[in-house]
Design a protein around this motif. Structure first.
Motif, PDB file in Angstrom:
ATOM      1  N   GLU A 127      -9.375   1.746   3.321  1.00 16.63           N
ATOM      2  CA  GLU A 127     -10.396   0.936   2.649  1.00 16.63           C
ATOM      3  C   GLU A 127     -10.842  -0.247   3.504  1.00 16.63           C
ATOM      4  O   GLU A 127     -12.034  -0.481   3.691  1.00 16.63           O
ATOM      5  CB  GLU A 127      -9.839   0.449   1.307  1.00 16.63           C
ATOM      6  CG  GLU A 127     -10.886   0.004   0.344  1.00 16.63           C
ATOM      7  CD  GLU A 127     -10.317  -0.269  -1.041  1.00 16.63           C
ATOM      8  OE1 GLU A 127     -10.810  -1.201  -1.679  1.00 16.63           O
ATOM      9  OE2 GLU A 127      -9.396   0.442  -1.466  1.00 16.63           O
ATOM     10  N   ILE A 128      -9.884  -0.987   4.046  1.00 14.15           N
ATOM     11  CA  ILE A 128     -10.261  -2.170   4.828  1.00 14.15           C
ATOM     12  C   ILE A 128     -10.792  -1.807   6.211  1.00 14.15           C
ATOM     13  O   ILE A 128     -11.532  -2.576   6.804  1.00 14.15           O
ATOM     14  CB  ILE A 128      -9.111  -3.200   4.928  1.00 14.15           C
ATOM     15  CG1 ILE A 128      -7.912  -2.632   5.656  1.00 14.15           C
ATOM     16  CG2 ILE A 128      -8.759  -3.736   3.549  1.00 14.15           C
ATOM     17  CD1 ILE A 128      -6.803  -3.623   5.922  1.00 14.15           C
ATOM     18  N   LEU A 139      -1.714  -5.270  -4.207  1.00 17.57           N
ATOM     19  CA  LEU A 139      -1.310  -6.023  -3.029  1.00 17.57           C
ATOM     20  C   LEU A 139      -1.494  -7.511  -3.301  1.00 17.57           C
ATOM     21  O   LEU A 139      -2.545  -7.937  -3.786  1.00 17.57           O
ATOM     22  CB  LEU A 139      -2.166  -5.616  -1.819  1.00 17.57           C
ATOM     23  CG  LEU A 139      -1.954  -6.405  -0.528  1.00 17.57           C
ATOM     24  CD1 LEU A 139      -0.530  -6.230   0.009  1.00 17.57           C
ATOM     25  CD2 LEU A 139      -2.982  -5.980   0.519  1.00 17.57           C
ATOM     26  N   CYS A 140      -0.471  -8.297  -3.005  1.00 17.93           N
ATOM     27  CA  CYS A 140      -0.502  -9.751  -3.165  1.00 17.93           C
ATOM     28  C   CYS A 140       0.152 -10.383  -1.952  1.00 17.93           C
ATOM     29  O   CYS A 140       0.868  -9.713  -1.193  1.00 17.93           O
ATOM     30  CB  CYS A 140       0.258 -10.175  -4.426  1.00 17.93           C
ATOM     31  SG  CYS A 140      -0.354  -9.452  -5.946  1.00 17.93           S
ATOM     32  N   PHE A 141      -0.072 -11.663  -1.778  1.00 21.90           N
ATOM     33  CA  PHE A 141       0.540 -12.395  -0.684  1.00 21.90           C
ATOM     34  C   PHE A 141       1.202 -13.668  -1.197  1.00 21.90           C
ATOM     35  O   PHE A 141       0.755 -14.252  -2.192  1.00 21.90           O
ATOM     36  CB  PHE A 141      -0.502 -12.771   0.383  1.00 21.90           C
ATOM     37  CG  PHE A 141      -1.057 -11.586   1.109  1.00 21.90           C
ATOM     38  CD1 PHE A 141      -0.396 -11.084   2.218  1.00 21.90           C
ATOM     39  CD2 PHE A 141      -2.209 -10.963   0.686  1.00 21.90           C
ATOM     40  CE1 PHE A 141      -0.897  -9.976   2.902  1.00 21.90           C
ATOM     41  CE2 PHE A 141      -2.716  -9.864   1.339  1.00 21.90           C
ATOM     42  CZ  PHE A 141      -2.057  -9.366   2.457  1.00 21.90           C
ATOM     43  N   VAL A 168       3.861 -16.035   5.947  1.00 23.47           N
ATOM     44  CA  VAL A 168       3.156 -15.113   5.057  1.00 23.47           C
ATOM     45  C   VAL A 168       4.021 -13.890   4.750  1.00 23.47           C
ATOM     46  O   VAL A 168       4.516 -13.231   5.664  1.00 23.47           O
ATOM     47  CB  VAL A 168       1.820 -14.652   5.686  1.00 23.47           C
ATOM     48  CG1 VAL A 168       1.060 -13.737   4.736  1.00 23.47           C
ATOM     49  CG2 VAL A 168       0.961 -15.851   6.108  1.00 23.47           C
ATOM     50  N   TRP A 169       4.179 -13.610   3.465  1.00 28.38           N
ATOM     51  CA  TRP A 169       4.843 -12.410   2.981  1.00 28.38           C
ATOM     52  C   TRP A 169       3.848 -11.641   2.120  1.00 28.38           C
ATOM     53  O   TRP A 169       2.953 -12.233   1.520  1.00 28.38           O
ATOM     54  CB  TRP A 169       6.040 -12.750   2.095  1.00 28.38           C
ATOM     55  CG  TRP A 169       7.205 -13.380   2.769  1.00 28.38           C
ATOM     56  CD1 TRP A 169       8.316 -12.740   3.255  1.00 28.38           C
ATOM     57  CD2 TRP A 169       7.441 -14.780   3.001  1.00 28.38           C
ATOM     58  NE1 TRP A 169       9.203 -13.659   3.784  1.00 28.38           N
ATOM     59  CE2 TRP A 169       8.681 -14.918   3.638  1.00 28.38           C
ATOM     60  CE3 TRP A 169       6.686 -15.926   2.735  1.00 28.38           C
ATOM     61  CZ2 TRP A 169       9.206 -16.147   4.006  1.00 28.38           C
ATOM     62  CZ3 TRP A 169       7.197 -17.154   3.110  1.00 28.38           C
ATOM     63  CH2 TRP A 169       8.451 -17.260   3.737  1.00 28.38           C
ATOM     64  N   SER A 170       4.033 -10.335   2.025  1.00 31.51           N
ATOM     65  CA  SER A 170       3.271  -9.549   1.055  1.00 31.51           C
ATOM     66  C   SER A 170       4.227  -9.150  -0.058  1.00 31.51           C
ATOM     67  O   SER A 170       5.447  -9.149   0.118  1.00 31.51           O
ATOM     68  CB  SER A 170       2.666  -8.298   1.697  1.00 31.51           C
ATOM     69  OG  SER A 170       3.677  -7.366   2.015  1.00 31.51           O
ATOM     70  N   PHE A 171       3.657  -8.821  -1.206  1.00 34.57           N
ATOM     71  CA  PHE A 171       4.444  -8.254  -2.295  1.00 34.57           C
ATOM     72  C   PHE A 171       3.513  -7.447  -3.174  1.00 34.57           C
ATOM     73  O   PHE A 171       2.300  -7.448  -2.993  1.00 34.57           O
ATOM     74  CB  PHE A 171       5.203  -9.336  -3.085  1.00 34.57           C
ATOM     75  CG  PHE A 171       4.353 -10.307  -3.868  1.00 34.57           C
ATOM     76  CD1 PHE A 171       4.107 -10.111  -5.222  1.00 34.57           C
ATOM     77  CD2 PHE A 171       3.821 -11.433  -3.258  1.00 34.57           C
ATOM     78  CE1 PHE A 171       3.347 -11.027  -5.948  1.00 34.57           C
ATOM     79  CE2 PHE A 171       3.057 -12.352  -3.977  1.00 34.57           C
ATOM     80  CZ  PHE A 171       2.815 -12.146  -5.323  1.00 34.57           C
ATOM     81  N   GLU A 173       3.749  -1.588   7.221  1.00 35.17           N
ATOM     82  CA  GLU A 173       3.855  -1.043   5.873  1.00 35.17           C
ATOM     83  C   GLU A 173       3.515  -2.031   4.768  1.00 35.17           C
ATOM     84  O   GLU A 173       3.627  -1.686   3.603  1.00 35.17           O
ATOM     85  CB  GLU A 173       5.273  -0.492   5.635  1.00 35.17           C
ATOM     86  CG  GLU A 173       5.652   0.668   6.515  1.00 35.17           C
ATOM     87  CD  GLU A 173       6.109   0.257   7.911  1.00 35.17           C
ATOM     88  OE1 GLU A 173       6.206   1.143   8.775  1.00 35.17           O
ATOM     89  OE2 GLU A 173       6.345  -0.943   8.154  1.00 35.17           O
ATOM     90  N   PHE A 174       3.093  -3.225   5.113  1.00 35.41           N
ATOM     91  CA  PHE A 174       2.724  -4.166   4.054  1.00 35.41           C
ATOM     92  C   PHE A 174       1.439  -3.722   3.352  1.00 35.41           C
ATOM     93  O   PHE A 174       1.144  -4.168   2.254  1.00 35.41           O
ATOM     94  CB  PHE A 174       2.632  -5.611   4.560  1.00 35.41           C
ATOM     95  CG  PHE A 174       1.348  -5.974   5.265  1.00 35.41           C
ATOM     96  CD1 PHE A 174       0.296  -6.554   4.568  1.00 35.41           C
ATOM     97  CD2 PHE A 174       1.208  -5.754   6.621  1.00 35.41           C
ATOM     98  CE1 PHE A 174      -0.882  -6.903   5.211  1.00 35.41           C
ATOM     99  CE2 PHE A 174       0.035  -6.104   7.277  1.00 35.41           C
ATOM    100  CZ  PHE A 174      -1.009  -6.668   6.567  1.00 35.41           C
ATOM    101  N   ILE A 175       0.680  -2.815   3.975  1.00 32.91           N
ATOM    102  CA  ILE A 175      -0.470  -2.212   3.299  1.00 32.91           C
ATOM    103  C   ILE A 175      -0.284  -0.696   3.259  1.00 32.91           C
ATOM    104  O   ILE A 175       0.324  -0.113   4.150  1.00 32.91           O
ATOM    105  CB  ILE A 175      -1.823  -2.581   3.947  1.00 32.91           C
ATOM    106  CG1 ILE A 175      -1.830  -2.275   5.437  1.00 32.91           C
ATOM    107  CG2 ILE A 175      -2.184  -4.009   3.696  1.00 32.91           C
ATOM    108  CD1 ILE A 175      -3.161  -2.532   6.113  1.00 32.91           C
ATOM    109  N   THR A 176      -0.799  -0.084   2.209  1.00 31.79           N
ATOM    110  CA  THR A 176      -0.669   1.359   2.039  1.00 31.79           C
ATOM    111  C   THR A 176      -1.706   2.086   2.897  1.00 31.79           C
ATOM    112  O   THR A 176      -2.652   1.470   3.412  1.00 31.79           O
ATOM    113  CB  THR A 176      -0.889   1.768   0.568  1.00 31.79           C
ATOM    114  OG1 THR A 176      -2.249   1.472   0.214  1.00 31.79           O
ATOM    115  CG2 THR A 176       0.073   1.040  -0.373  1.00 31.79           C
ATOM    116  N   ILE A 177      -1.551   3.376   3.024  1.00 33.12           N
ATOM    117  CA  ILE A 177      -2.513   4.193   3.768  1.00 33.12           C
ATOM    118  C   ILE A 177      -3.897   4.089   3.130  1.00 33.12           C
ATOM    119  O   ILE A 177      -4.910   3.955   3.824  1.00 33.12           O
ATOM    120  CB  ILE A 177      -2.037   5.664   3.829  1.00 33.12           C
ATOM    121  CG1 ILE A 177      -0.768   5.761   4.684  1.00 33.12           C
ATOM    122  CG2 ILE A 177      -3.129   6.573   4.370  1.00 33.12           C
ATOM    123  CD1 ILE A 177      -0.059   7.084   4.611  1.00 33.12           C
ATOM    124  N   THR A 178      -3.939   4.109   1.805  1.00 33.13           N
ATOM    125  CA  THR A 178      -5.216   3.986   1.094  1.00 33.13           C
ATOM    126  C   THR A 178      -5.869   2.632   1.369  1.00 33.13           C
ATOM    127  O   THR A 178      -7.071   2.546   1.648  1.00 33.13           O
ATOM    128  CB  THR A 178      -5.012   4.174  -0.423  1.00 33.13           C
ATOM    129  OG1 THR A 178      -4.405   5.442  -0.643  1.00 33.13           O
ATOM    130  CG2 THR A 178      -6.319   4.082  -1.177  1.00 33.13           C
TER     131      THR A 178
END
Length: 168
Positions: A69-70, A159-161, A143-146, A60-65
């Motif tokens: 995209e990636i 999205l940031c890290f 590494v964390w996402s925020f 869940e650190f990245i969204t479905i969108t």
């Protein structure tokens, strides 16, 4: 609080790193991965930090969108807050003598499909980050996402890290 997989517990985030995230208006911090930097992670010709998809603590650190995209090999512009910690023995302690200041970097994030695995990669300017901070093979990256508001808008959070590098 950061979420994490039970087999890869999230370390305590250094206070300097959390303060930098807060100063940027960051929220929704999630533990992504802890890894030793490999030869290719600190190589000028590779110019990327690789994160095996199978080893991330939470999807869940990245969204479905963003995932869509990636998956099409598109790049997402991300901000990376970096903290380099001397003497890799600690697990997030805040002894000020062992920390440099935090740095903010603009990188790109994408996903590469390899023959036997998929990897997320931080690219574009990664080599500059490595060179400017004298990162070496064997250093440990936490590494964390925020998320943070993007262009003043509250609907879409960027999205940031946050990366804490513990020197080997």
């Amino acid at each position: 609080m950061a979420k994490h997989a039970p087999d890869q517990p999230a370390p305590a985030m250094p206070g300097k790193l959390m303060n930098a995230i807060t100063d940027l208006g960051g929220e929704d911090v999630l533990w992504v991965i802890g890894k030793k930097l490999e030869k290719t992670d600190v190589s000028k010709c590779h110019n990327r930090l690789s994160i095996l998809e199978s080893q991330v603590a939470v999807e869940e650190f990245i969204t479905i969108t963003e995932r869509s995209e990636i998956s099409q090999r598109n790049k997402i512009a991300v901000d990376v807050v970096l903290l380099v910690t001397a003497g890799g023995g600690g697990g997030g302690g805040d002894d000020e003598a062992h920390h440099q200041g935090t740095q903010l970097w603009g990188l790109n994030f994408t996903k590469w499909e390899m023959k036997i695995s998929s990897i997320y990669v931080l690219i574009t300017n990664w080599w500059e980050l490595v060179r400017n901070n004298s990162l070496k093979r064997g250093d440990k990256a936490q590494v964390w996402s925020f998320r943070r508001s993007h262009n003043g808008g509250e609907k879409k959070k960027k999205l940031c890290f946050a990366i804490n590098v513990l020197r080997n």
